[in-house]
Design a protein around this motif. Structure first.
Motif, PDB file in Angstrom:
ATOM      1  N   LEU A 147       0.817  -1.221   0.000  1.00  0.00           N
ATOM      2  CA  LEU A 147       0.000   0.000   0.000  1.00  0.00           C
ATOM      3  C   LEU A 147       0.852   1.274   0.000  1.00  0.00           C
ATOM      4  O   LEU A 147       0.312   2.375  -0.121  1.00  0.00           O
ATOM      5  CB  LEU A 147      -0.908   0.009   1.250  1.00  0.00           C
ATOM      6  N   ASN A 163       0.367   4.143  -2.638  1.00  0.00           N
ATOM      7  CA  ASN A 163      -1.027   4.378  -3.065  1.00  0.00           C
ATOM      8  C   ASN A 163      -1.317   3.701  -4.393  1.00  0.00           C
ATOM      9  O   ASN A 163      -1.600   4.362  -5.403  1.00  0.00           O
ATOM     10  CB  ASN A 163      -1.303   5.876  -3.210  1.00  0.00           C
ATOM     11  N   LEU A 195      -9.725  -2.728   3.686  1.00  0.00           N
ATOM     12  CA  LEU A 195      -9.015  -1.876   2.712  1.00  0.00           C
ATOM     13  C   LEU A 195      -9.903  -1.624   1.498  1.00  0.00           C
ATOM     14  O   LEU A 195      -9.940  -0.521   0.966  1.00  0.00           O
ATOM     15  CB  LEU A 195      -7.704  -2.550   2.263  1.00  0.00           C
ATOM     16  N   ASN A 196     -10.643  -2.683   1.083  1.00  0.00           N
ATOM     17  CA  ASN A 196     -11.497  -2.563  -0.097  1.00  0.00           C
ATOM     18  C   ASN A 196     -12.727  -1.685   0.182  1.00  0.00           C
ATOM     19  O   ASN A 196     -13.024  -0.768  -0.579  1.00  0.00           O
ATOM     20  CB  ASN A 196     -11.921  -3.969  -0.540  1.00  0.00           C
ATOM     21  N   ASN A 237     -11.296   1.909   2.412  1.00  0.00           N
ATOM     22  CA  ASN A 237     -10.290   2.741   1.741  1.00  0.00           C
ATOM     23  C   ASN A 237     -10.457   2.759   0.229  1.00  0.00           C
ATOM     24  O   ASN A 237      -9.728   3.445  -0.475  1.00  0.00           O
ATOM     25  CB  ASN A 237      -8.877   2.254   2.076  1.00  0.00           C
ATOM     26  N   VAL A 270      -9.727   0.485  -1.970  1.00  0.00           N
ATOM     27  CA  VAL A 270      -8.613  -0.124  -2.728  1.00  0.00           C
ATOM     28  C   VAL A 270      -9.156  -1.272  -3.593  1.00  0.00           C
ATOM     29  O   VAL A 270      -9.872  -2.143  -3.082  1.00  0.00           O
ATOM     30  CB  VAL A 270      -7.526  -0.662  -1.762  1.00  0.00           C
TER      31      VAL A 270
END
Lengths: 227, 426
Positions: A158, A161, A189-190, A193, A195
């Motif tokens: 990560l 970014n 995270l998904n 954030n 991602v």
């Protein structure tokens, strides 16, 4: 929602001695930003080859693979390296640099991306806190458990970014309890954030945790289903 | 990746395997130490010889010896002891008067007769070089021809003898075994008679010279004895001399050149006229060759070290294949991988060269001290090793250069690894 990966009639042929082996036989795939997909398949199905291509570690024999709008088959070594800065890799065997501490492993990724040095420290601490390892920053990989090493690997992935995380059997080398923790972190995270995540696995149960499962067999996509 | 980060990463790799890095570095250390020691000793020797030459012969002097003109850069042929060169040409004592009349720039001309012989006094019997000179003129040309004990008479007796410092003090410990006024026999083997005959006469010691040192052409020597020119003439039965020292009124290059030409013309090119400048340039040329030769030998050991570096780097490359794959997967460019490996070689080369230079300098000083102590004979051999900035920077550059050159191939191989293959390496 924009498209982050687009594979059109993607083919990859290896030479096994003098015998050509078709690892991918015309794969078509589209991944959007914020997606969480799993690529599932048994050994020899072509999922590792797919992972190498999606990670810009290798180039296709034919077909088109657009990563963040760039056709990787047209790129040279340096441009591929630059593209990889946008991809966060998490490997089954963690692949941390053994002589470096958790902090230094994360910082290494930032150094490679030429990130401003003053930002290193702050961001490294943030990332290690995100993966729950703030108190282990000065430990070397050998002093960390498998789960902790995988968290460091996720923090490193990560660091710059990335446009998406590419996970190769992320729980394949940790116990079931740790596997659960790692998957919880990936979900966070998904969802929180935003991602994008592409996870390669041979574990059906793990694959079902993704929003979408792409089933591969003999170098082709057999099914592409939303879970 | 920024340069400090590259070097930091390279250094962390070296730190991980300290013993291996140390042994690799040892090759560079030995090579550089050998180069520095040999060159600084040679340069020290050159400085010492030049210094003694300058002390022994002033810039306004010329040395004439039998033989073709070899006063240029090409080399020198110095025939002493016979008074003649192979062509049979002789310099005669009477030539001094003719030379003095050649030019108003000539102040004086001094003939020197030189033979090997022996001096004996009581139990002492020493092989010496016997110089027949005019004491007064000789003392004017060579400042080192001055007595620390006794006197050097301007008008000596026929049997007067002046001794070099080591004849009177062979132990070099300040104990003179011969005192002023002692009689001693001077002996030489006259090979011109059939059969050869030992000739001898009794001389009386009038003075002992101070310590001169090892070098100088025609000048006073620690192992020489000095007798009046007229005595030498009759004792050796000769009217020829081995060299003539010409003193000029000034040391201008134009004067030196014009007088040199006049002398050459006078003797129809059958003499060698040596000026201190020419001698110095010949010495410089000789020492350059010696330095090149010795430096070259030492450089070979550094090349061996370079092969060691290459070997270790290839082993390291194989061991770190997976690491290279990880770095590339993280987005590292080929040239950064190359720089990391070259960075390791730069660190090894730089550290090795610095330690080597210090080691070589210490070795040179120890060698100079040992030589000066006279353990291997040749005492009074004052040698101060010289480490010039050129040698320092050259050694540093050579150490780093060799390391980098031999690391190029392994580093290039590392940079060209395909990430997908490197990551698969177990």
């Amino acid at each position: 929602m924009s498209t982050i990966i687009e594979a059109i009639d993607l083919k990859k042929t290896y030479m096994l001695g003098k015998i050509p082996v078709e690892a991918l036989r015309g794969v078509n795939l589209k991944v959007d930003t914020g997606d969480f997909i799993s690529i599932l398949g048994p050994s020899g199905s072509g999922k590792s080859t797919m992972l190498n291509l999606l990670g810009a570690l290798d180039k296709p024999t034919s077909g088109t693979l657009l990563i963040d709008g760039v056709d990787i088959s047209k790129l040279g070594d340096n441009q591929l390296s630059e593209l990889r800065l946008k991809i966060g890799f998490v490997f089954q065997f963690f692949n941390l640099i053994p002589r470096l501490t958790a902090k230094a492993n994360v910082e290494l990724a930032m150094s490679i991306a030429n990130m401003n040095r003053t930002e290193h420290n702050k961001r490294t601490l943030e990332l290690l806190e995100t993966v729950g390892l703030k108190d282990r920053i000065n430990h070397k990989p050998a002093e960390l458990s498998g789960g902790q090493q995988q968290r460091v690997a996720i923090a490193r992935a990560l660091a710059n970014n990335p446009k998406f995380l590419l996970l190769d059997e992320p729980t394949g080398n940790v116990d079931s309890k740790t596997a659960k923790e790692v998957m919880t972190l990936i979900h966070t995270l998904n969802k929180e954030n935003g991602v994008s995540i592409i996870m390669v696995t041979h574990d059906q149960k793990l694959a079902n945790e993704a929003r979408r499962t792409v089933q591969m067999f003999d170098g082709e996509i057999q099914s592409d289903t939303v879970n | 990746m920024k340069t400090p980060d590259i070097f930091g990463y390279s250094f962390s790799a070296i730190k991980l395997r300290k013993l291996r890095a140390g042994l690799t570095m040892l090759g560079v250390i030995i090579g550089i130490a050998a180069i520095v020691a040999l060159l600084s000793i040679t340069q020290g020797l050159q400085a010492s010889i030049t210094d003694q030459l300058n002390q022994g012969l002033s810039a306004n002097s010329l040395i004439i010896m039998p033989g073709g003109d070899t006063s240029g850069q090409e080399g020198l042929s110095i025939n002493v002891g016979s008074g003649a060169d192979s062509s049979g040409f002789n310099l005669y004592l009477s030539d001094t008067a003719e030379i003095e009349n050649l030019s108003p720039d000539i102040d004086s001309a001094l003939a020197i007769i030189q033979r090997s012989g022996y001096v004996a006094s009581g139990n002492i019997n020493r092989r010496v070089t016997i110089y027949g000179v005019d004491f007064a003129t000789y003392a004017q040309v060579y400042s080192t021809f001055s007595a620390v004990t006794g006197t050097i008479p301007t008008n000596p007796q026929e049997n007067t003898i002046i001794l070099g410092s080591r004849i009177a003090d062979p132990g070099r410990n300040g104990t003179q075994i011969i005192t002023i006024g002692d009689n001693m026999n001077v002996l030489w083997l006259n090979a011109t008679t059939r059969p050869p005959m030992n000739e001898t006469y009794a001389a009386q010691v009038s003075g002992v010279l101070g310590t001169v040192g090892g070098f100088g052409i025609g000048g006073p020597s620690d192992t020489g004895v000095y007798i009046p020119l007229s005595t030498a003439e009759s004792f050796f039965g000769t009217d020829t001399c081995d060299m003539i020292i010409v003193t000029l009124t000034n040391s201008d290059k134009a004067t030196v050149d014009s007088v040199t030409n006049l002398i050459q013309e006078h003797f129809a090119g059958q003499v060698a006229v040596i000026s201190p400048d020419a001698l110095q340039s010949v010495l410089e040329s000789i020492f350059s060759t010696i330095q090149l030769f010795l430096g070259g030998i030492a450089a070979i050991s550094l090349l061996v070290a370079g092969v060691g570096i290459m070997n270790i780097m290839i082993v390291s490359l194989i061991e770190r294949t997976r690491e290279i794959g990880i770095l590339k997967a993280l987005g590292m460019k080929n040239r950064t991988v190359l720089a990391i490996f070259l960075g390791e070689s730069v660190i090894i080369g730089l550290m090795g060269a610095l330690i080597g230079i210090i080691g070589g300098w210490v070795l040179a000083n120890v060698t100079a001290t040992v030589l000066a102590s006279g353990i291997f004979g040749g005492g009074n051999f004052a040698l101060t090793p010289v480490l010039t900035p050129t040698v320092f920077l050259g050694a540093l550059g050579f150490g780093v250069g060799v390391s980098v050159i031999f690391a190029l191939y392994p580093a290039w191989r590392a940079s060209k690894l395909k990430p997908v293959d490197a990551l698969r390496y177990a």
